[in-house]
Design a protein around this motif. Structure first.
Motif, PDB file in Angstrom:
ATOM      1  N   ALA A   1     -95.715  60.956 -71.502  1.00 53.66           N
ATOM      2  CA  ALA A   1     -97.153  60.816 -71.753  1.00 53.66           C
ATOM      3  C   ALA A   1     -97.382  60.263 -73.158  1.00 53.66           C
ATOM      4  CB  ALA A   1     -97.854  62.163 -71.573  1.00 53.66           C
ATOM      5  N   SER A   2     -96.624  60.760 -74.127  1.00 52.71           N
ATOM      6  CA  SER A   2     -96.781  60.283 -75.502  1.00 52.71           C
ATOM      7  C   SER A   2     -96.302  58.834 -75.644  1.00 52.71           C
ATOM      8  CB  SER A   2     -96.005  61.194 -76.463  1.00 52.71           C
ATOM      9  OG  SER A   2     -95.725  60.515 -77.653  1.00 52.71           O
ATOM     10  N   TYR A   3     -95.185  58.506 -75.014  1.00 55.73           N
ATOM     11  CA  TYR A   3     -94.675  57.128 -75.080  1.00 55.73           C
ATOM     12  C   TYR A   3     -95.756  56.165 -74.580  1.00 55.73           C
ATOM     13  CZ  TYR A   3     -91.090  53.434 -74.803  1.00 55.73           C
ATOM     14  OH  TYR A   3     -90.345  52.289 -74.993  1.00 55.73           O
ATOM     15  N   LEU A   4     -96.411  56.573 -73.482  1.00 54.68           N
ATOM     16  CA  LEU A   4     -97.483  55.730 -72.942  1.00 54.68           C
ATOM     17  C   LEU A   4     -98.686  55.695 -73.880  1.00 54.68           C
ATOM     18  CD1 LEU A   4     -97.360  56.694 -69.160  1.00 54.68           C
ATOM     19  CD2 LEU A   4     -97.261  54.354 -70.046  1.00 54.68           C
ATOM     20  N   ARG A   5     -99.216  56.879 -74.184  1.00 58.05           N
ATOM     21  CA  ARG A   5    -100.456  56.959 -74.984  1.00 58.05           C
ATOM     22  C   ARG A   5    -100.292  56.325 -76.361  1.00 58.05           C
ATOM     23  NH1 ARG A   5    -101.322  62.920 -73.591  1.00 58.05           N
ATOM     24  NH2 ARG A   5    -102.730  62.764 -71.818  1.00 58.05           N
ATOM     25  N   ASP A   6     -99.196  56.698 -77.024  1.00 58.88           N
ATOM     26  CA  ASP A   6     -99.054  56.327 -78.429  1.00 58.88           C
ATOM     27  C   ASP A   6     -98.511  54.916 -78.628  1.00 58.88           C
ATOM     28  OD1 ASP A   6     -99.987  58.825 -79.094  1.00 58.88           O
ATOM     29  OD2 ASP A   6     -97.984  59.714 -79.165  1.00 58.88           O
ATOM     30  N   HIS A   7     -97.709  54.435 -77.678  1.00 54.85           N
ATOM     31  CA  HIS A   7     -97.032  53.156 -77.921  1.00 54.85           C
ATOM     32  C   HIS A   7     -97.390  52.041 -76.937  1.00 54.85           C
ATOM     33  CE1 HIS A   7     -94.680  55.027 -81.043  1.00 54.85           C
ATOM     34  NE2 HIS A   7     -94.338  55.985 -80.210  1.00 54.85           N
ATOM     35  N   LEU A   8     -97.591  52.350 -75.652  1.00 54.65           N
ATOM     36  CA  LEU A   8     -97.779  51.258 -74.689  1.00 54.65           C
ATOM     37  C   LEU A   8     -99.245  50.961 -74.393  1.00 54.65           C
ATOM     38  CD1 LEU A   8     -94.834  51.717 -72.160  1.00 54.65           C
ATOM     39  CD2 LEU A   8     -94.860  50.714 -74.438  1.00 54.65           C
ATOM     40  N   VAL A   9    -100.061  52.003 -74.258  1.00 54.49           N
ATOM     41  CA  VAL A   9    -101.475  51.767 -73.928  1.00 54.49           C
ATOM     42  C   VAL A   9    -102.136  50.833 -74.953  1.00 54.49           C
ATOM     43  CG1 VAL A   9    -103.732  52.901 -73.795  1.00 54.49           C
ATOM     44  CG2 VAL A   9    -101.803  53.778 -72.453  1.00 54.49           C
ATOM     45  N   PRO A  10    -101.911  51.041 -76.266  1.00 49.13           N
ATOM     46  CA  PRO A  10    -102.560  50.132 -77.224  1.00 49.13           C
ATOM     47  C   PRO A  10    -102.136  48.668 -77.047  1.00 49.13           C
ATOM     48  CG  PRO A  10    -101.680  52.078 -78.340  1.00 49.13           C
ATOM     49  CD  PRO A  10    -101.165  52.125 -76.945  1.00 49.13           C
ATOM     50  N   LEU A  11    -100.927  48.447 -76.503  1.00 51.27           N
ATOM     51  CA  LEU A  11    -100.462  47.069 -76.297  1.00 51.27           C
ATOM     52  C   LEU A  11    -101.030  46.451 -75.026  1.00 51.27           C
ATOM     53  CD1 LEU A  11     -96.648  47.556 -77.103  1.00 51.27           C
ATOM     54  CD2 LEU A  11     -98.514  47.006 -78.670  1.00 51.27           C
ATOM     55  N   LEU A  12    -101.508  47.308 -74.131  1.00 51.53           N
ATOM     56  CA  LEU A  12    -101.959  46.818 -72.824  1.00 51.53           C
ATOM     57  C   LEU A  12    -103.364  46.249 -72.869  1.00 51.53           C
ATOM     58  CD1 LEU A  12    -100.984  49.442 -70.096  1.00 51.53           C
ATOM     59  CD2 LEU A  12    -100.029  47.170 -70.487  1.00 51.53           C
ATOM     60  N   VAL A  13    -104.207  46.890 -73.665  1.00 52.19           N
ATOM     61  CA  VAL A  13    -105.635  46.528 -73.654  1.00 52.19           C
ATOM     62  C   VAL A  13    -105.786  45.058 -74.056  1.00 52.19           C
ATOM     63  CG1 VAL A  13    -107.889  47.051 -74.661  1.00 52.19           C
ATOM     64  CG2 VAL A  13    -106.319  48.915 -74.068  1.00 52.19           C
ATOM     65  N   GLY A  14    -106.494  44.316 -73.188  1.00 52.02           N
ATOM     66  CA  GLY A  14    -106.717  42.892 -73.444  1.00 52.02           C
ATOM     67  C   GLY A  14    -105.708  41.977 -72.761  1.00 52.02           C
ATOM     68  N   ARG A  15    -104.608  42.536 -72.251  1.00 54.88           N
ATOM     69  CA  ARG A  15    -103.612  41.686 -71.578  1.00 54.88           C
ATOM     70  C   ARG A  15    -104.118  41.246 -70.208  1.00 54.88           C
ATOM     71  NH1 ARG A  15     -98.607  41.387 -73.727  1.00 54.88           N
ATOM     72  NH2 ARG A  15     -97.741  40.630 -71.768  1.00 54.88           N
ATOM     73  N   ASP A  16    -103.563  40.138 -69.719  1.00 56.74           N
ATOM     74  CA  ASP A  16    -103.880  39.622 -68.387  1.00 56.74           C
ATOM     75  C   ASP A  16    -103.244  40.551 -67.345  1.00 56.74           C
ATOM     76  OD1 ASP A  16    -104.054  38.261 -66.007  1.00 56.74           O
ATOM     77  OD2 ASP A  16    -103.374  36.333 -66.827  1.00 56.74           O
ATOM     78  N   ALA A  17    -104.084  41.191 -66.530  1.00 59.08           N
ATOM     79  CA  ALA A  17    -103.583  42.174 -65.554  1.00 59.08           C
ATOM     80  C   ALA A  17    -102.722  41.526 -64.468  1.00 59.08           C
ATOM     81  CB  ALA A  17    -104.757  42.908 -64.913  1.00 59.08           C
ATOM     82  N   GLU A  18    -102.866  40.227 -64.282  1.00 61.76           N
ATOM     83  CA  GLU A  18    -102.117  39.538 -63.212  1.00 61.76           C
ATOM     84  C   GLU A  18    -100.670  39.278 -63.586  1.00 61.76           C
ATOM     85  OE1 GLU A  18    -103.800  38.506 -60.295  1.00 61.76           O
ATOM     86  OE2 GLU A  18    -105.412  37.160 -60.922  1.00 61.76           O
ATOM     87  N   ARG A  19    -100.376  39.279 -64.890  1.00 64.44           N
ATOM     88  CA  ARG A  19     -99.030  38.863 -65.328  1.00 64.44           C
ATOM     89  C   ARG A  19     -98.107  40.081 -65.391  1.00 64.44           C
ATOM     90  NH1 ARG A  19     -99.631  34.193 -69.841  1.00 64.44           N
ATOM     91  NH2 ARG A  19     -97.388  34.401 -69.676  1.00 64.44           N
ATOM     92  N   ILE A  20     -97.714  40.534 -64.207  1.00 61.23           N
ATOM     93  CA  ILE A  20     -96.932  41.775 -64.122  1.00 61.23           C
ATOM     94  C   ILE A  20     -95.553  41.582 -64.755  1.00 61.23           C
ATOM     95  CG2 ILE A  20     -95.913  43.484 -62.577  1.00 61.23           C
ATOM     96  CD1 ILE A  20     -98.067  42.835 -60.535  1.00 61.23           C
ATOM     97  N   GLU A  21     -94.885  40.519 -64.380  1.00 59.69           N
ATOM     98  CA  GLU A  21     -93.510  40.332 -64.871  1.00 59.69           C
ATOM     99  C   GLU A  21     -93.504  40.088 -66.381  1.00 59.69           C
ATOM    100  OE1 GLU A  21     -90.775  40.811 -63.002  1.00 59.69           O
ATOM    101  OE2 GLU A  21     -89.498  40.448 -64.728  1.00 59.69           O
ATOM    102  N   ASP A  22     -94.466  39.338 -66.840  1.00 53.16           N
ATOM    103  CA  ASP A  22     -94.534  39.071 -68.287  1.00 53.16           C
ATOM    104  C   ASP A  22     -94.769  40.372 -69.056  1.00 53.16           C
ATOM    105  OD1 ASP A  22     -94.760  37.213 -70.603  1.00 53.16           O
ATOM    106  OD2 ASP A  22     -96.770  38.097 -70.685  1.00 53.16           O
ATOM    107  N   THR A  23     -95.634  41.226 -68.533  1.00 50.95           N
ATOM    108  CA  THR A  23     -95.890  42.512 -69.196  1.00 50.95           C
ATOM    109  C   THR A  23     -94.626  43.369 -69.175  1.00 50.95           C
ATOM    110  OG1 THR A  23     -98.218  42.420 -68.677  1.00 50.95           O
ATOM    111  CG2 THR A  23     -97.329  44.602 -69.090  1.00 50.95           C
ATOM    112  N   TRP A  24     -93.921  43.334 -68.052  1.00 54.68           N
ATOM    113  CA  TRP A  24     -92.669  44.111 -67.935  1.00 54.68           C
ATOM    114  C   TRP A  24     -91.668  43.667 -69.010  1.00 54.68           C
ATOM    115  CZ3 TRP A  24     -87.535  44.573 -67.562  1.00 54.68           C
ATOM    116  CH2 TRP A  24     -87.022  45.771 -67.045  1.00 54.68           C
ATOM    117  N   GLN A  25     -91.467  42.358 -69.095  1.00 54.30           N
ATOM    118  CA  GLN A  25     -90.496  41.809 -70.067  1.00 54.30           C
ATOM    119  C   GLN A  25     -90.927  42.135 -71.498  1.00 54.30           C
ATOM    120  OE1 GLN A  25     -87.606  40.293 -69.239  1.00 54.30           O
ATOM    121  NE2 GLN A  25     -88.023  40.364 -67.050  1.00 54.30           N
ATOM    122  N   TYR A  26     -92.232  42.042 -71.727  1.00 61.35           N
ATOM    123  CA  TYR A  26     -92.786  42.303 -73.066  1.00 61.35           C
ATOM    124  C   TYR A  26     -92.521  43.746 -73.488  1.00 61.35           C
ATOM    125  CZ  TYR A  26     -96.511  42.750 -76.599  1.00 61.35           C
ATOM    126  OH  TYR A  26     -97.223  42.986 -77.750  1.00 61.35           O
TER     127      TYR A  26
END
Ligand code: CS2
Ligand code: MG
Length: 405
Positions: free
Chosen positions: A46-71
């Protein structure tokens, strides 16, 4: 027009057991759900998501699944591991859910469409002694299962993995601030279990697919001996016969027995699976989407496995939430080398929070045809069951030393 991620929220809910759930919302209001549950280590994910990944997600293109995975995978520099891969998995599942909902199609259609009509499933039978186990097997067959995992108590041992009263979905993690401790005696188990499984086979007849889980407790040579002893029982598989951090251990087991071998529920990347698959040291690989980086990564493992005639046999205990179970079923329906899905089932309270479209009938699961993954989360019900610490047990040998649980 690209659809951007507007928000992502982490829910930790405990409707009879703990689940870590991710809700991703796009700027056009589409909601995707992901599962990041890691039994006994929920708050770390939960912390890994909340503290580190969620802030990186906001604003990203939701369609680019593989690119987000690699990122998220390459971008962390620190690769793999159960916490990282469970967190990435949750995002991956949520984005596939969004992609399906946006396209108006069930996710299996986006993965190439169905290659089978249903997903063969096995469930658990359990008994403190043989008569109880036989009743449990009969009860699961009566529910329609064509494949059943049989676990039995061992004389002289108070607690044994997989042995619980009743046939309902049980939870191996116990509530409380520290793990329960159990005594384990491997020789007592090895003396007892071949006779039990032979009796189950005799009782159930030749057609039932019979499985057994040794839960990483044997050395390679003990595993080889058990595999040999069980050959007349014609198991569908012997699971986690030995711990496989050292993957070469499985070669020794393999050289000694024709009992089919399954392993990998604690693995979280293709790199953990690679040597076992390419050396054909096992028959079924057991990773599940919520622990191994989501649909995007797990399908690469299944594709590698296909080249070596290894089939998918994904993990599906109570700690795989209905969201991950649904995702596993979409992938299974579209995977040529799929073998069998574990389906332990969930307590009724779990199903009040996670409403799923997947169904079970006559031995087979189907993910349903709702757009996306086909699972809705009741957030009010989720909030009514806050996180409650729970840990998997710890095992000790008779001399008091910690051993594998
Ligand atoms: C198990 C699990 O389902 C299985 O095969 O080995 O019950 C395992 O013990 C749990 O997932 C641990 O959380
Ligand atoms: Mg197992």
């Amino acid at each position: 027009m690209a659809s951007r991620i507007r928000s992502a929220e982490v829910l930790v809910t405990s409707p009879s057991r703990n689940f870590v759930t991710l809700k991703v919302t796009t700027d056009d209001g589409v909601v995707g759900w992901g599962d990041a549950t890691l039994n006994g280590r929920e708050l770390a994910v939960a912390s890994y998501l909340r503290d580190h990944l969620v802030p990186l997600l906001v604003g990203r293109d939701a369609e680019r699944i593989e690119d987000t995975w690699q990122y998220l995978y390459r971008g962390a520099y620190w690769r793999r591991g159960p916490v990282t891969m469970a967190a990435i998995a949750a995002i991956d599942l949520a984005l596939w859910d969004i992609k399906g909902k946006t396209a108006g199609k069930p996710v299996y259609q986006l993965l190439g469409g169905a290659v089978r009509d249903g997903v063969l499933a096995y469930t658990h039978a359990t008994g403190a002694d043989l008569p109880e186990l036989l009743d449990s097997v009969d009860a699961q067959v009566a529910r329609g299962f064509r494949a059943v995992r049989a676990q039995s108590g061992v004389p002289g041992l108070e607690a044994v993995y997989g042995v619980h009263p009743g046939v309902a979905a049980y939870e191996p993690a116990g509530r409380g601030a520290a793990p329960a401790e159990e005594v384990w005696d491997v020789e007592a188990y090895l003396r007892h279990v071949p006779g039990v499984l032979a009796a189950v086979r005799e009782h159930a007849g030749p057609e039932l697919h019979l499985l057994h889980d040794a839960h990483h407790r044997l050395t390679p040579i003990q595993a080889a001996r058990l595999g040999k002893d069980l050959e007349p029982v014609r198991l569908f598989w012997l699971e986690d016969a030995t711990a496989a951090e050292n993957q070469e251990a499985l070669r020794l087991v393999r050289q000694h027995t024709t009992t089919p071998l399954a392993l990998g529920e604690v693995f979280n990347s293709v790199w953990d699976c690679k040597d076992l698959i390419t050396s054909q040291s096992l028959d079924y690989m057991r990773v599940c989407v919520s622990h191994a980086g989501g649909i995007s990564h797990t399908r690469r493992i299944w594709d590698l496995a296909a080249l070596y005639q290894v089939k998918a046999g994904p993990h599906g205990p109570s700690d795989v939430s209905p969201i991950a179970m649904a995702a596993s079923l979409h992938l299974a329906l579209a995977t040529p080398n799929f073998g069998i899905q574990e389906h332990m089932g969930h307590a009724p309270l779990v199903e009040t929070v996670f409403r799923h479209d997947y169904t079970f009938a006559d031995g087979y699961l189907h993910p349903g045809d709702a757009p996306g993954l086909g699972v809705d989360v009741d957030e009010v019900a989720a909030a009514a069951h806050p996180y409650d610490p729970a840990y998997l047990p710890v095992a000790r040998t008779r001399d008091g030393a910690v051993t594998d649980w």
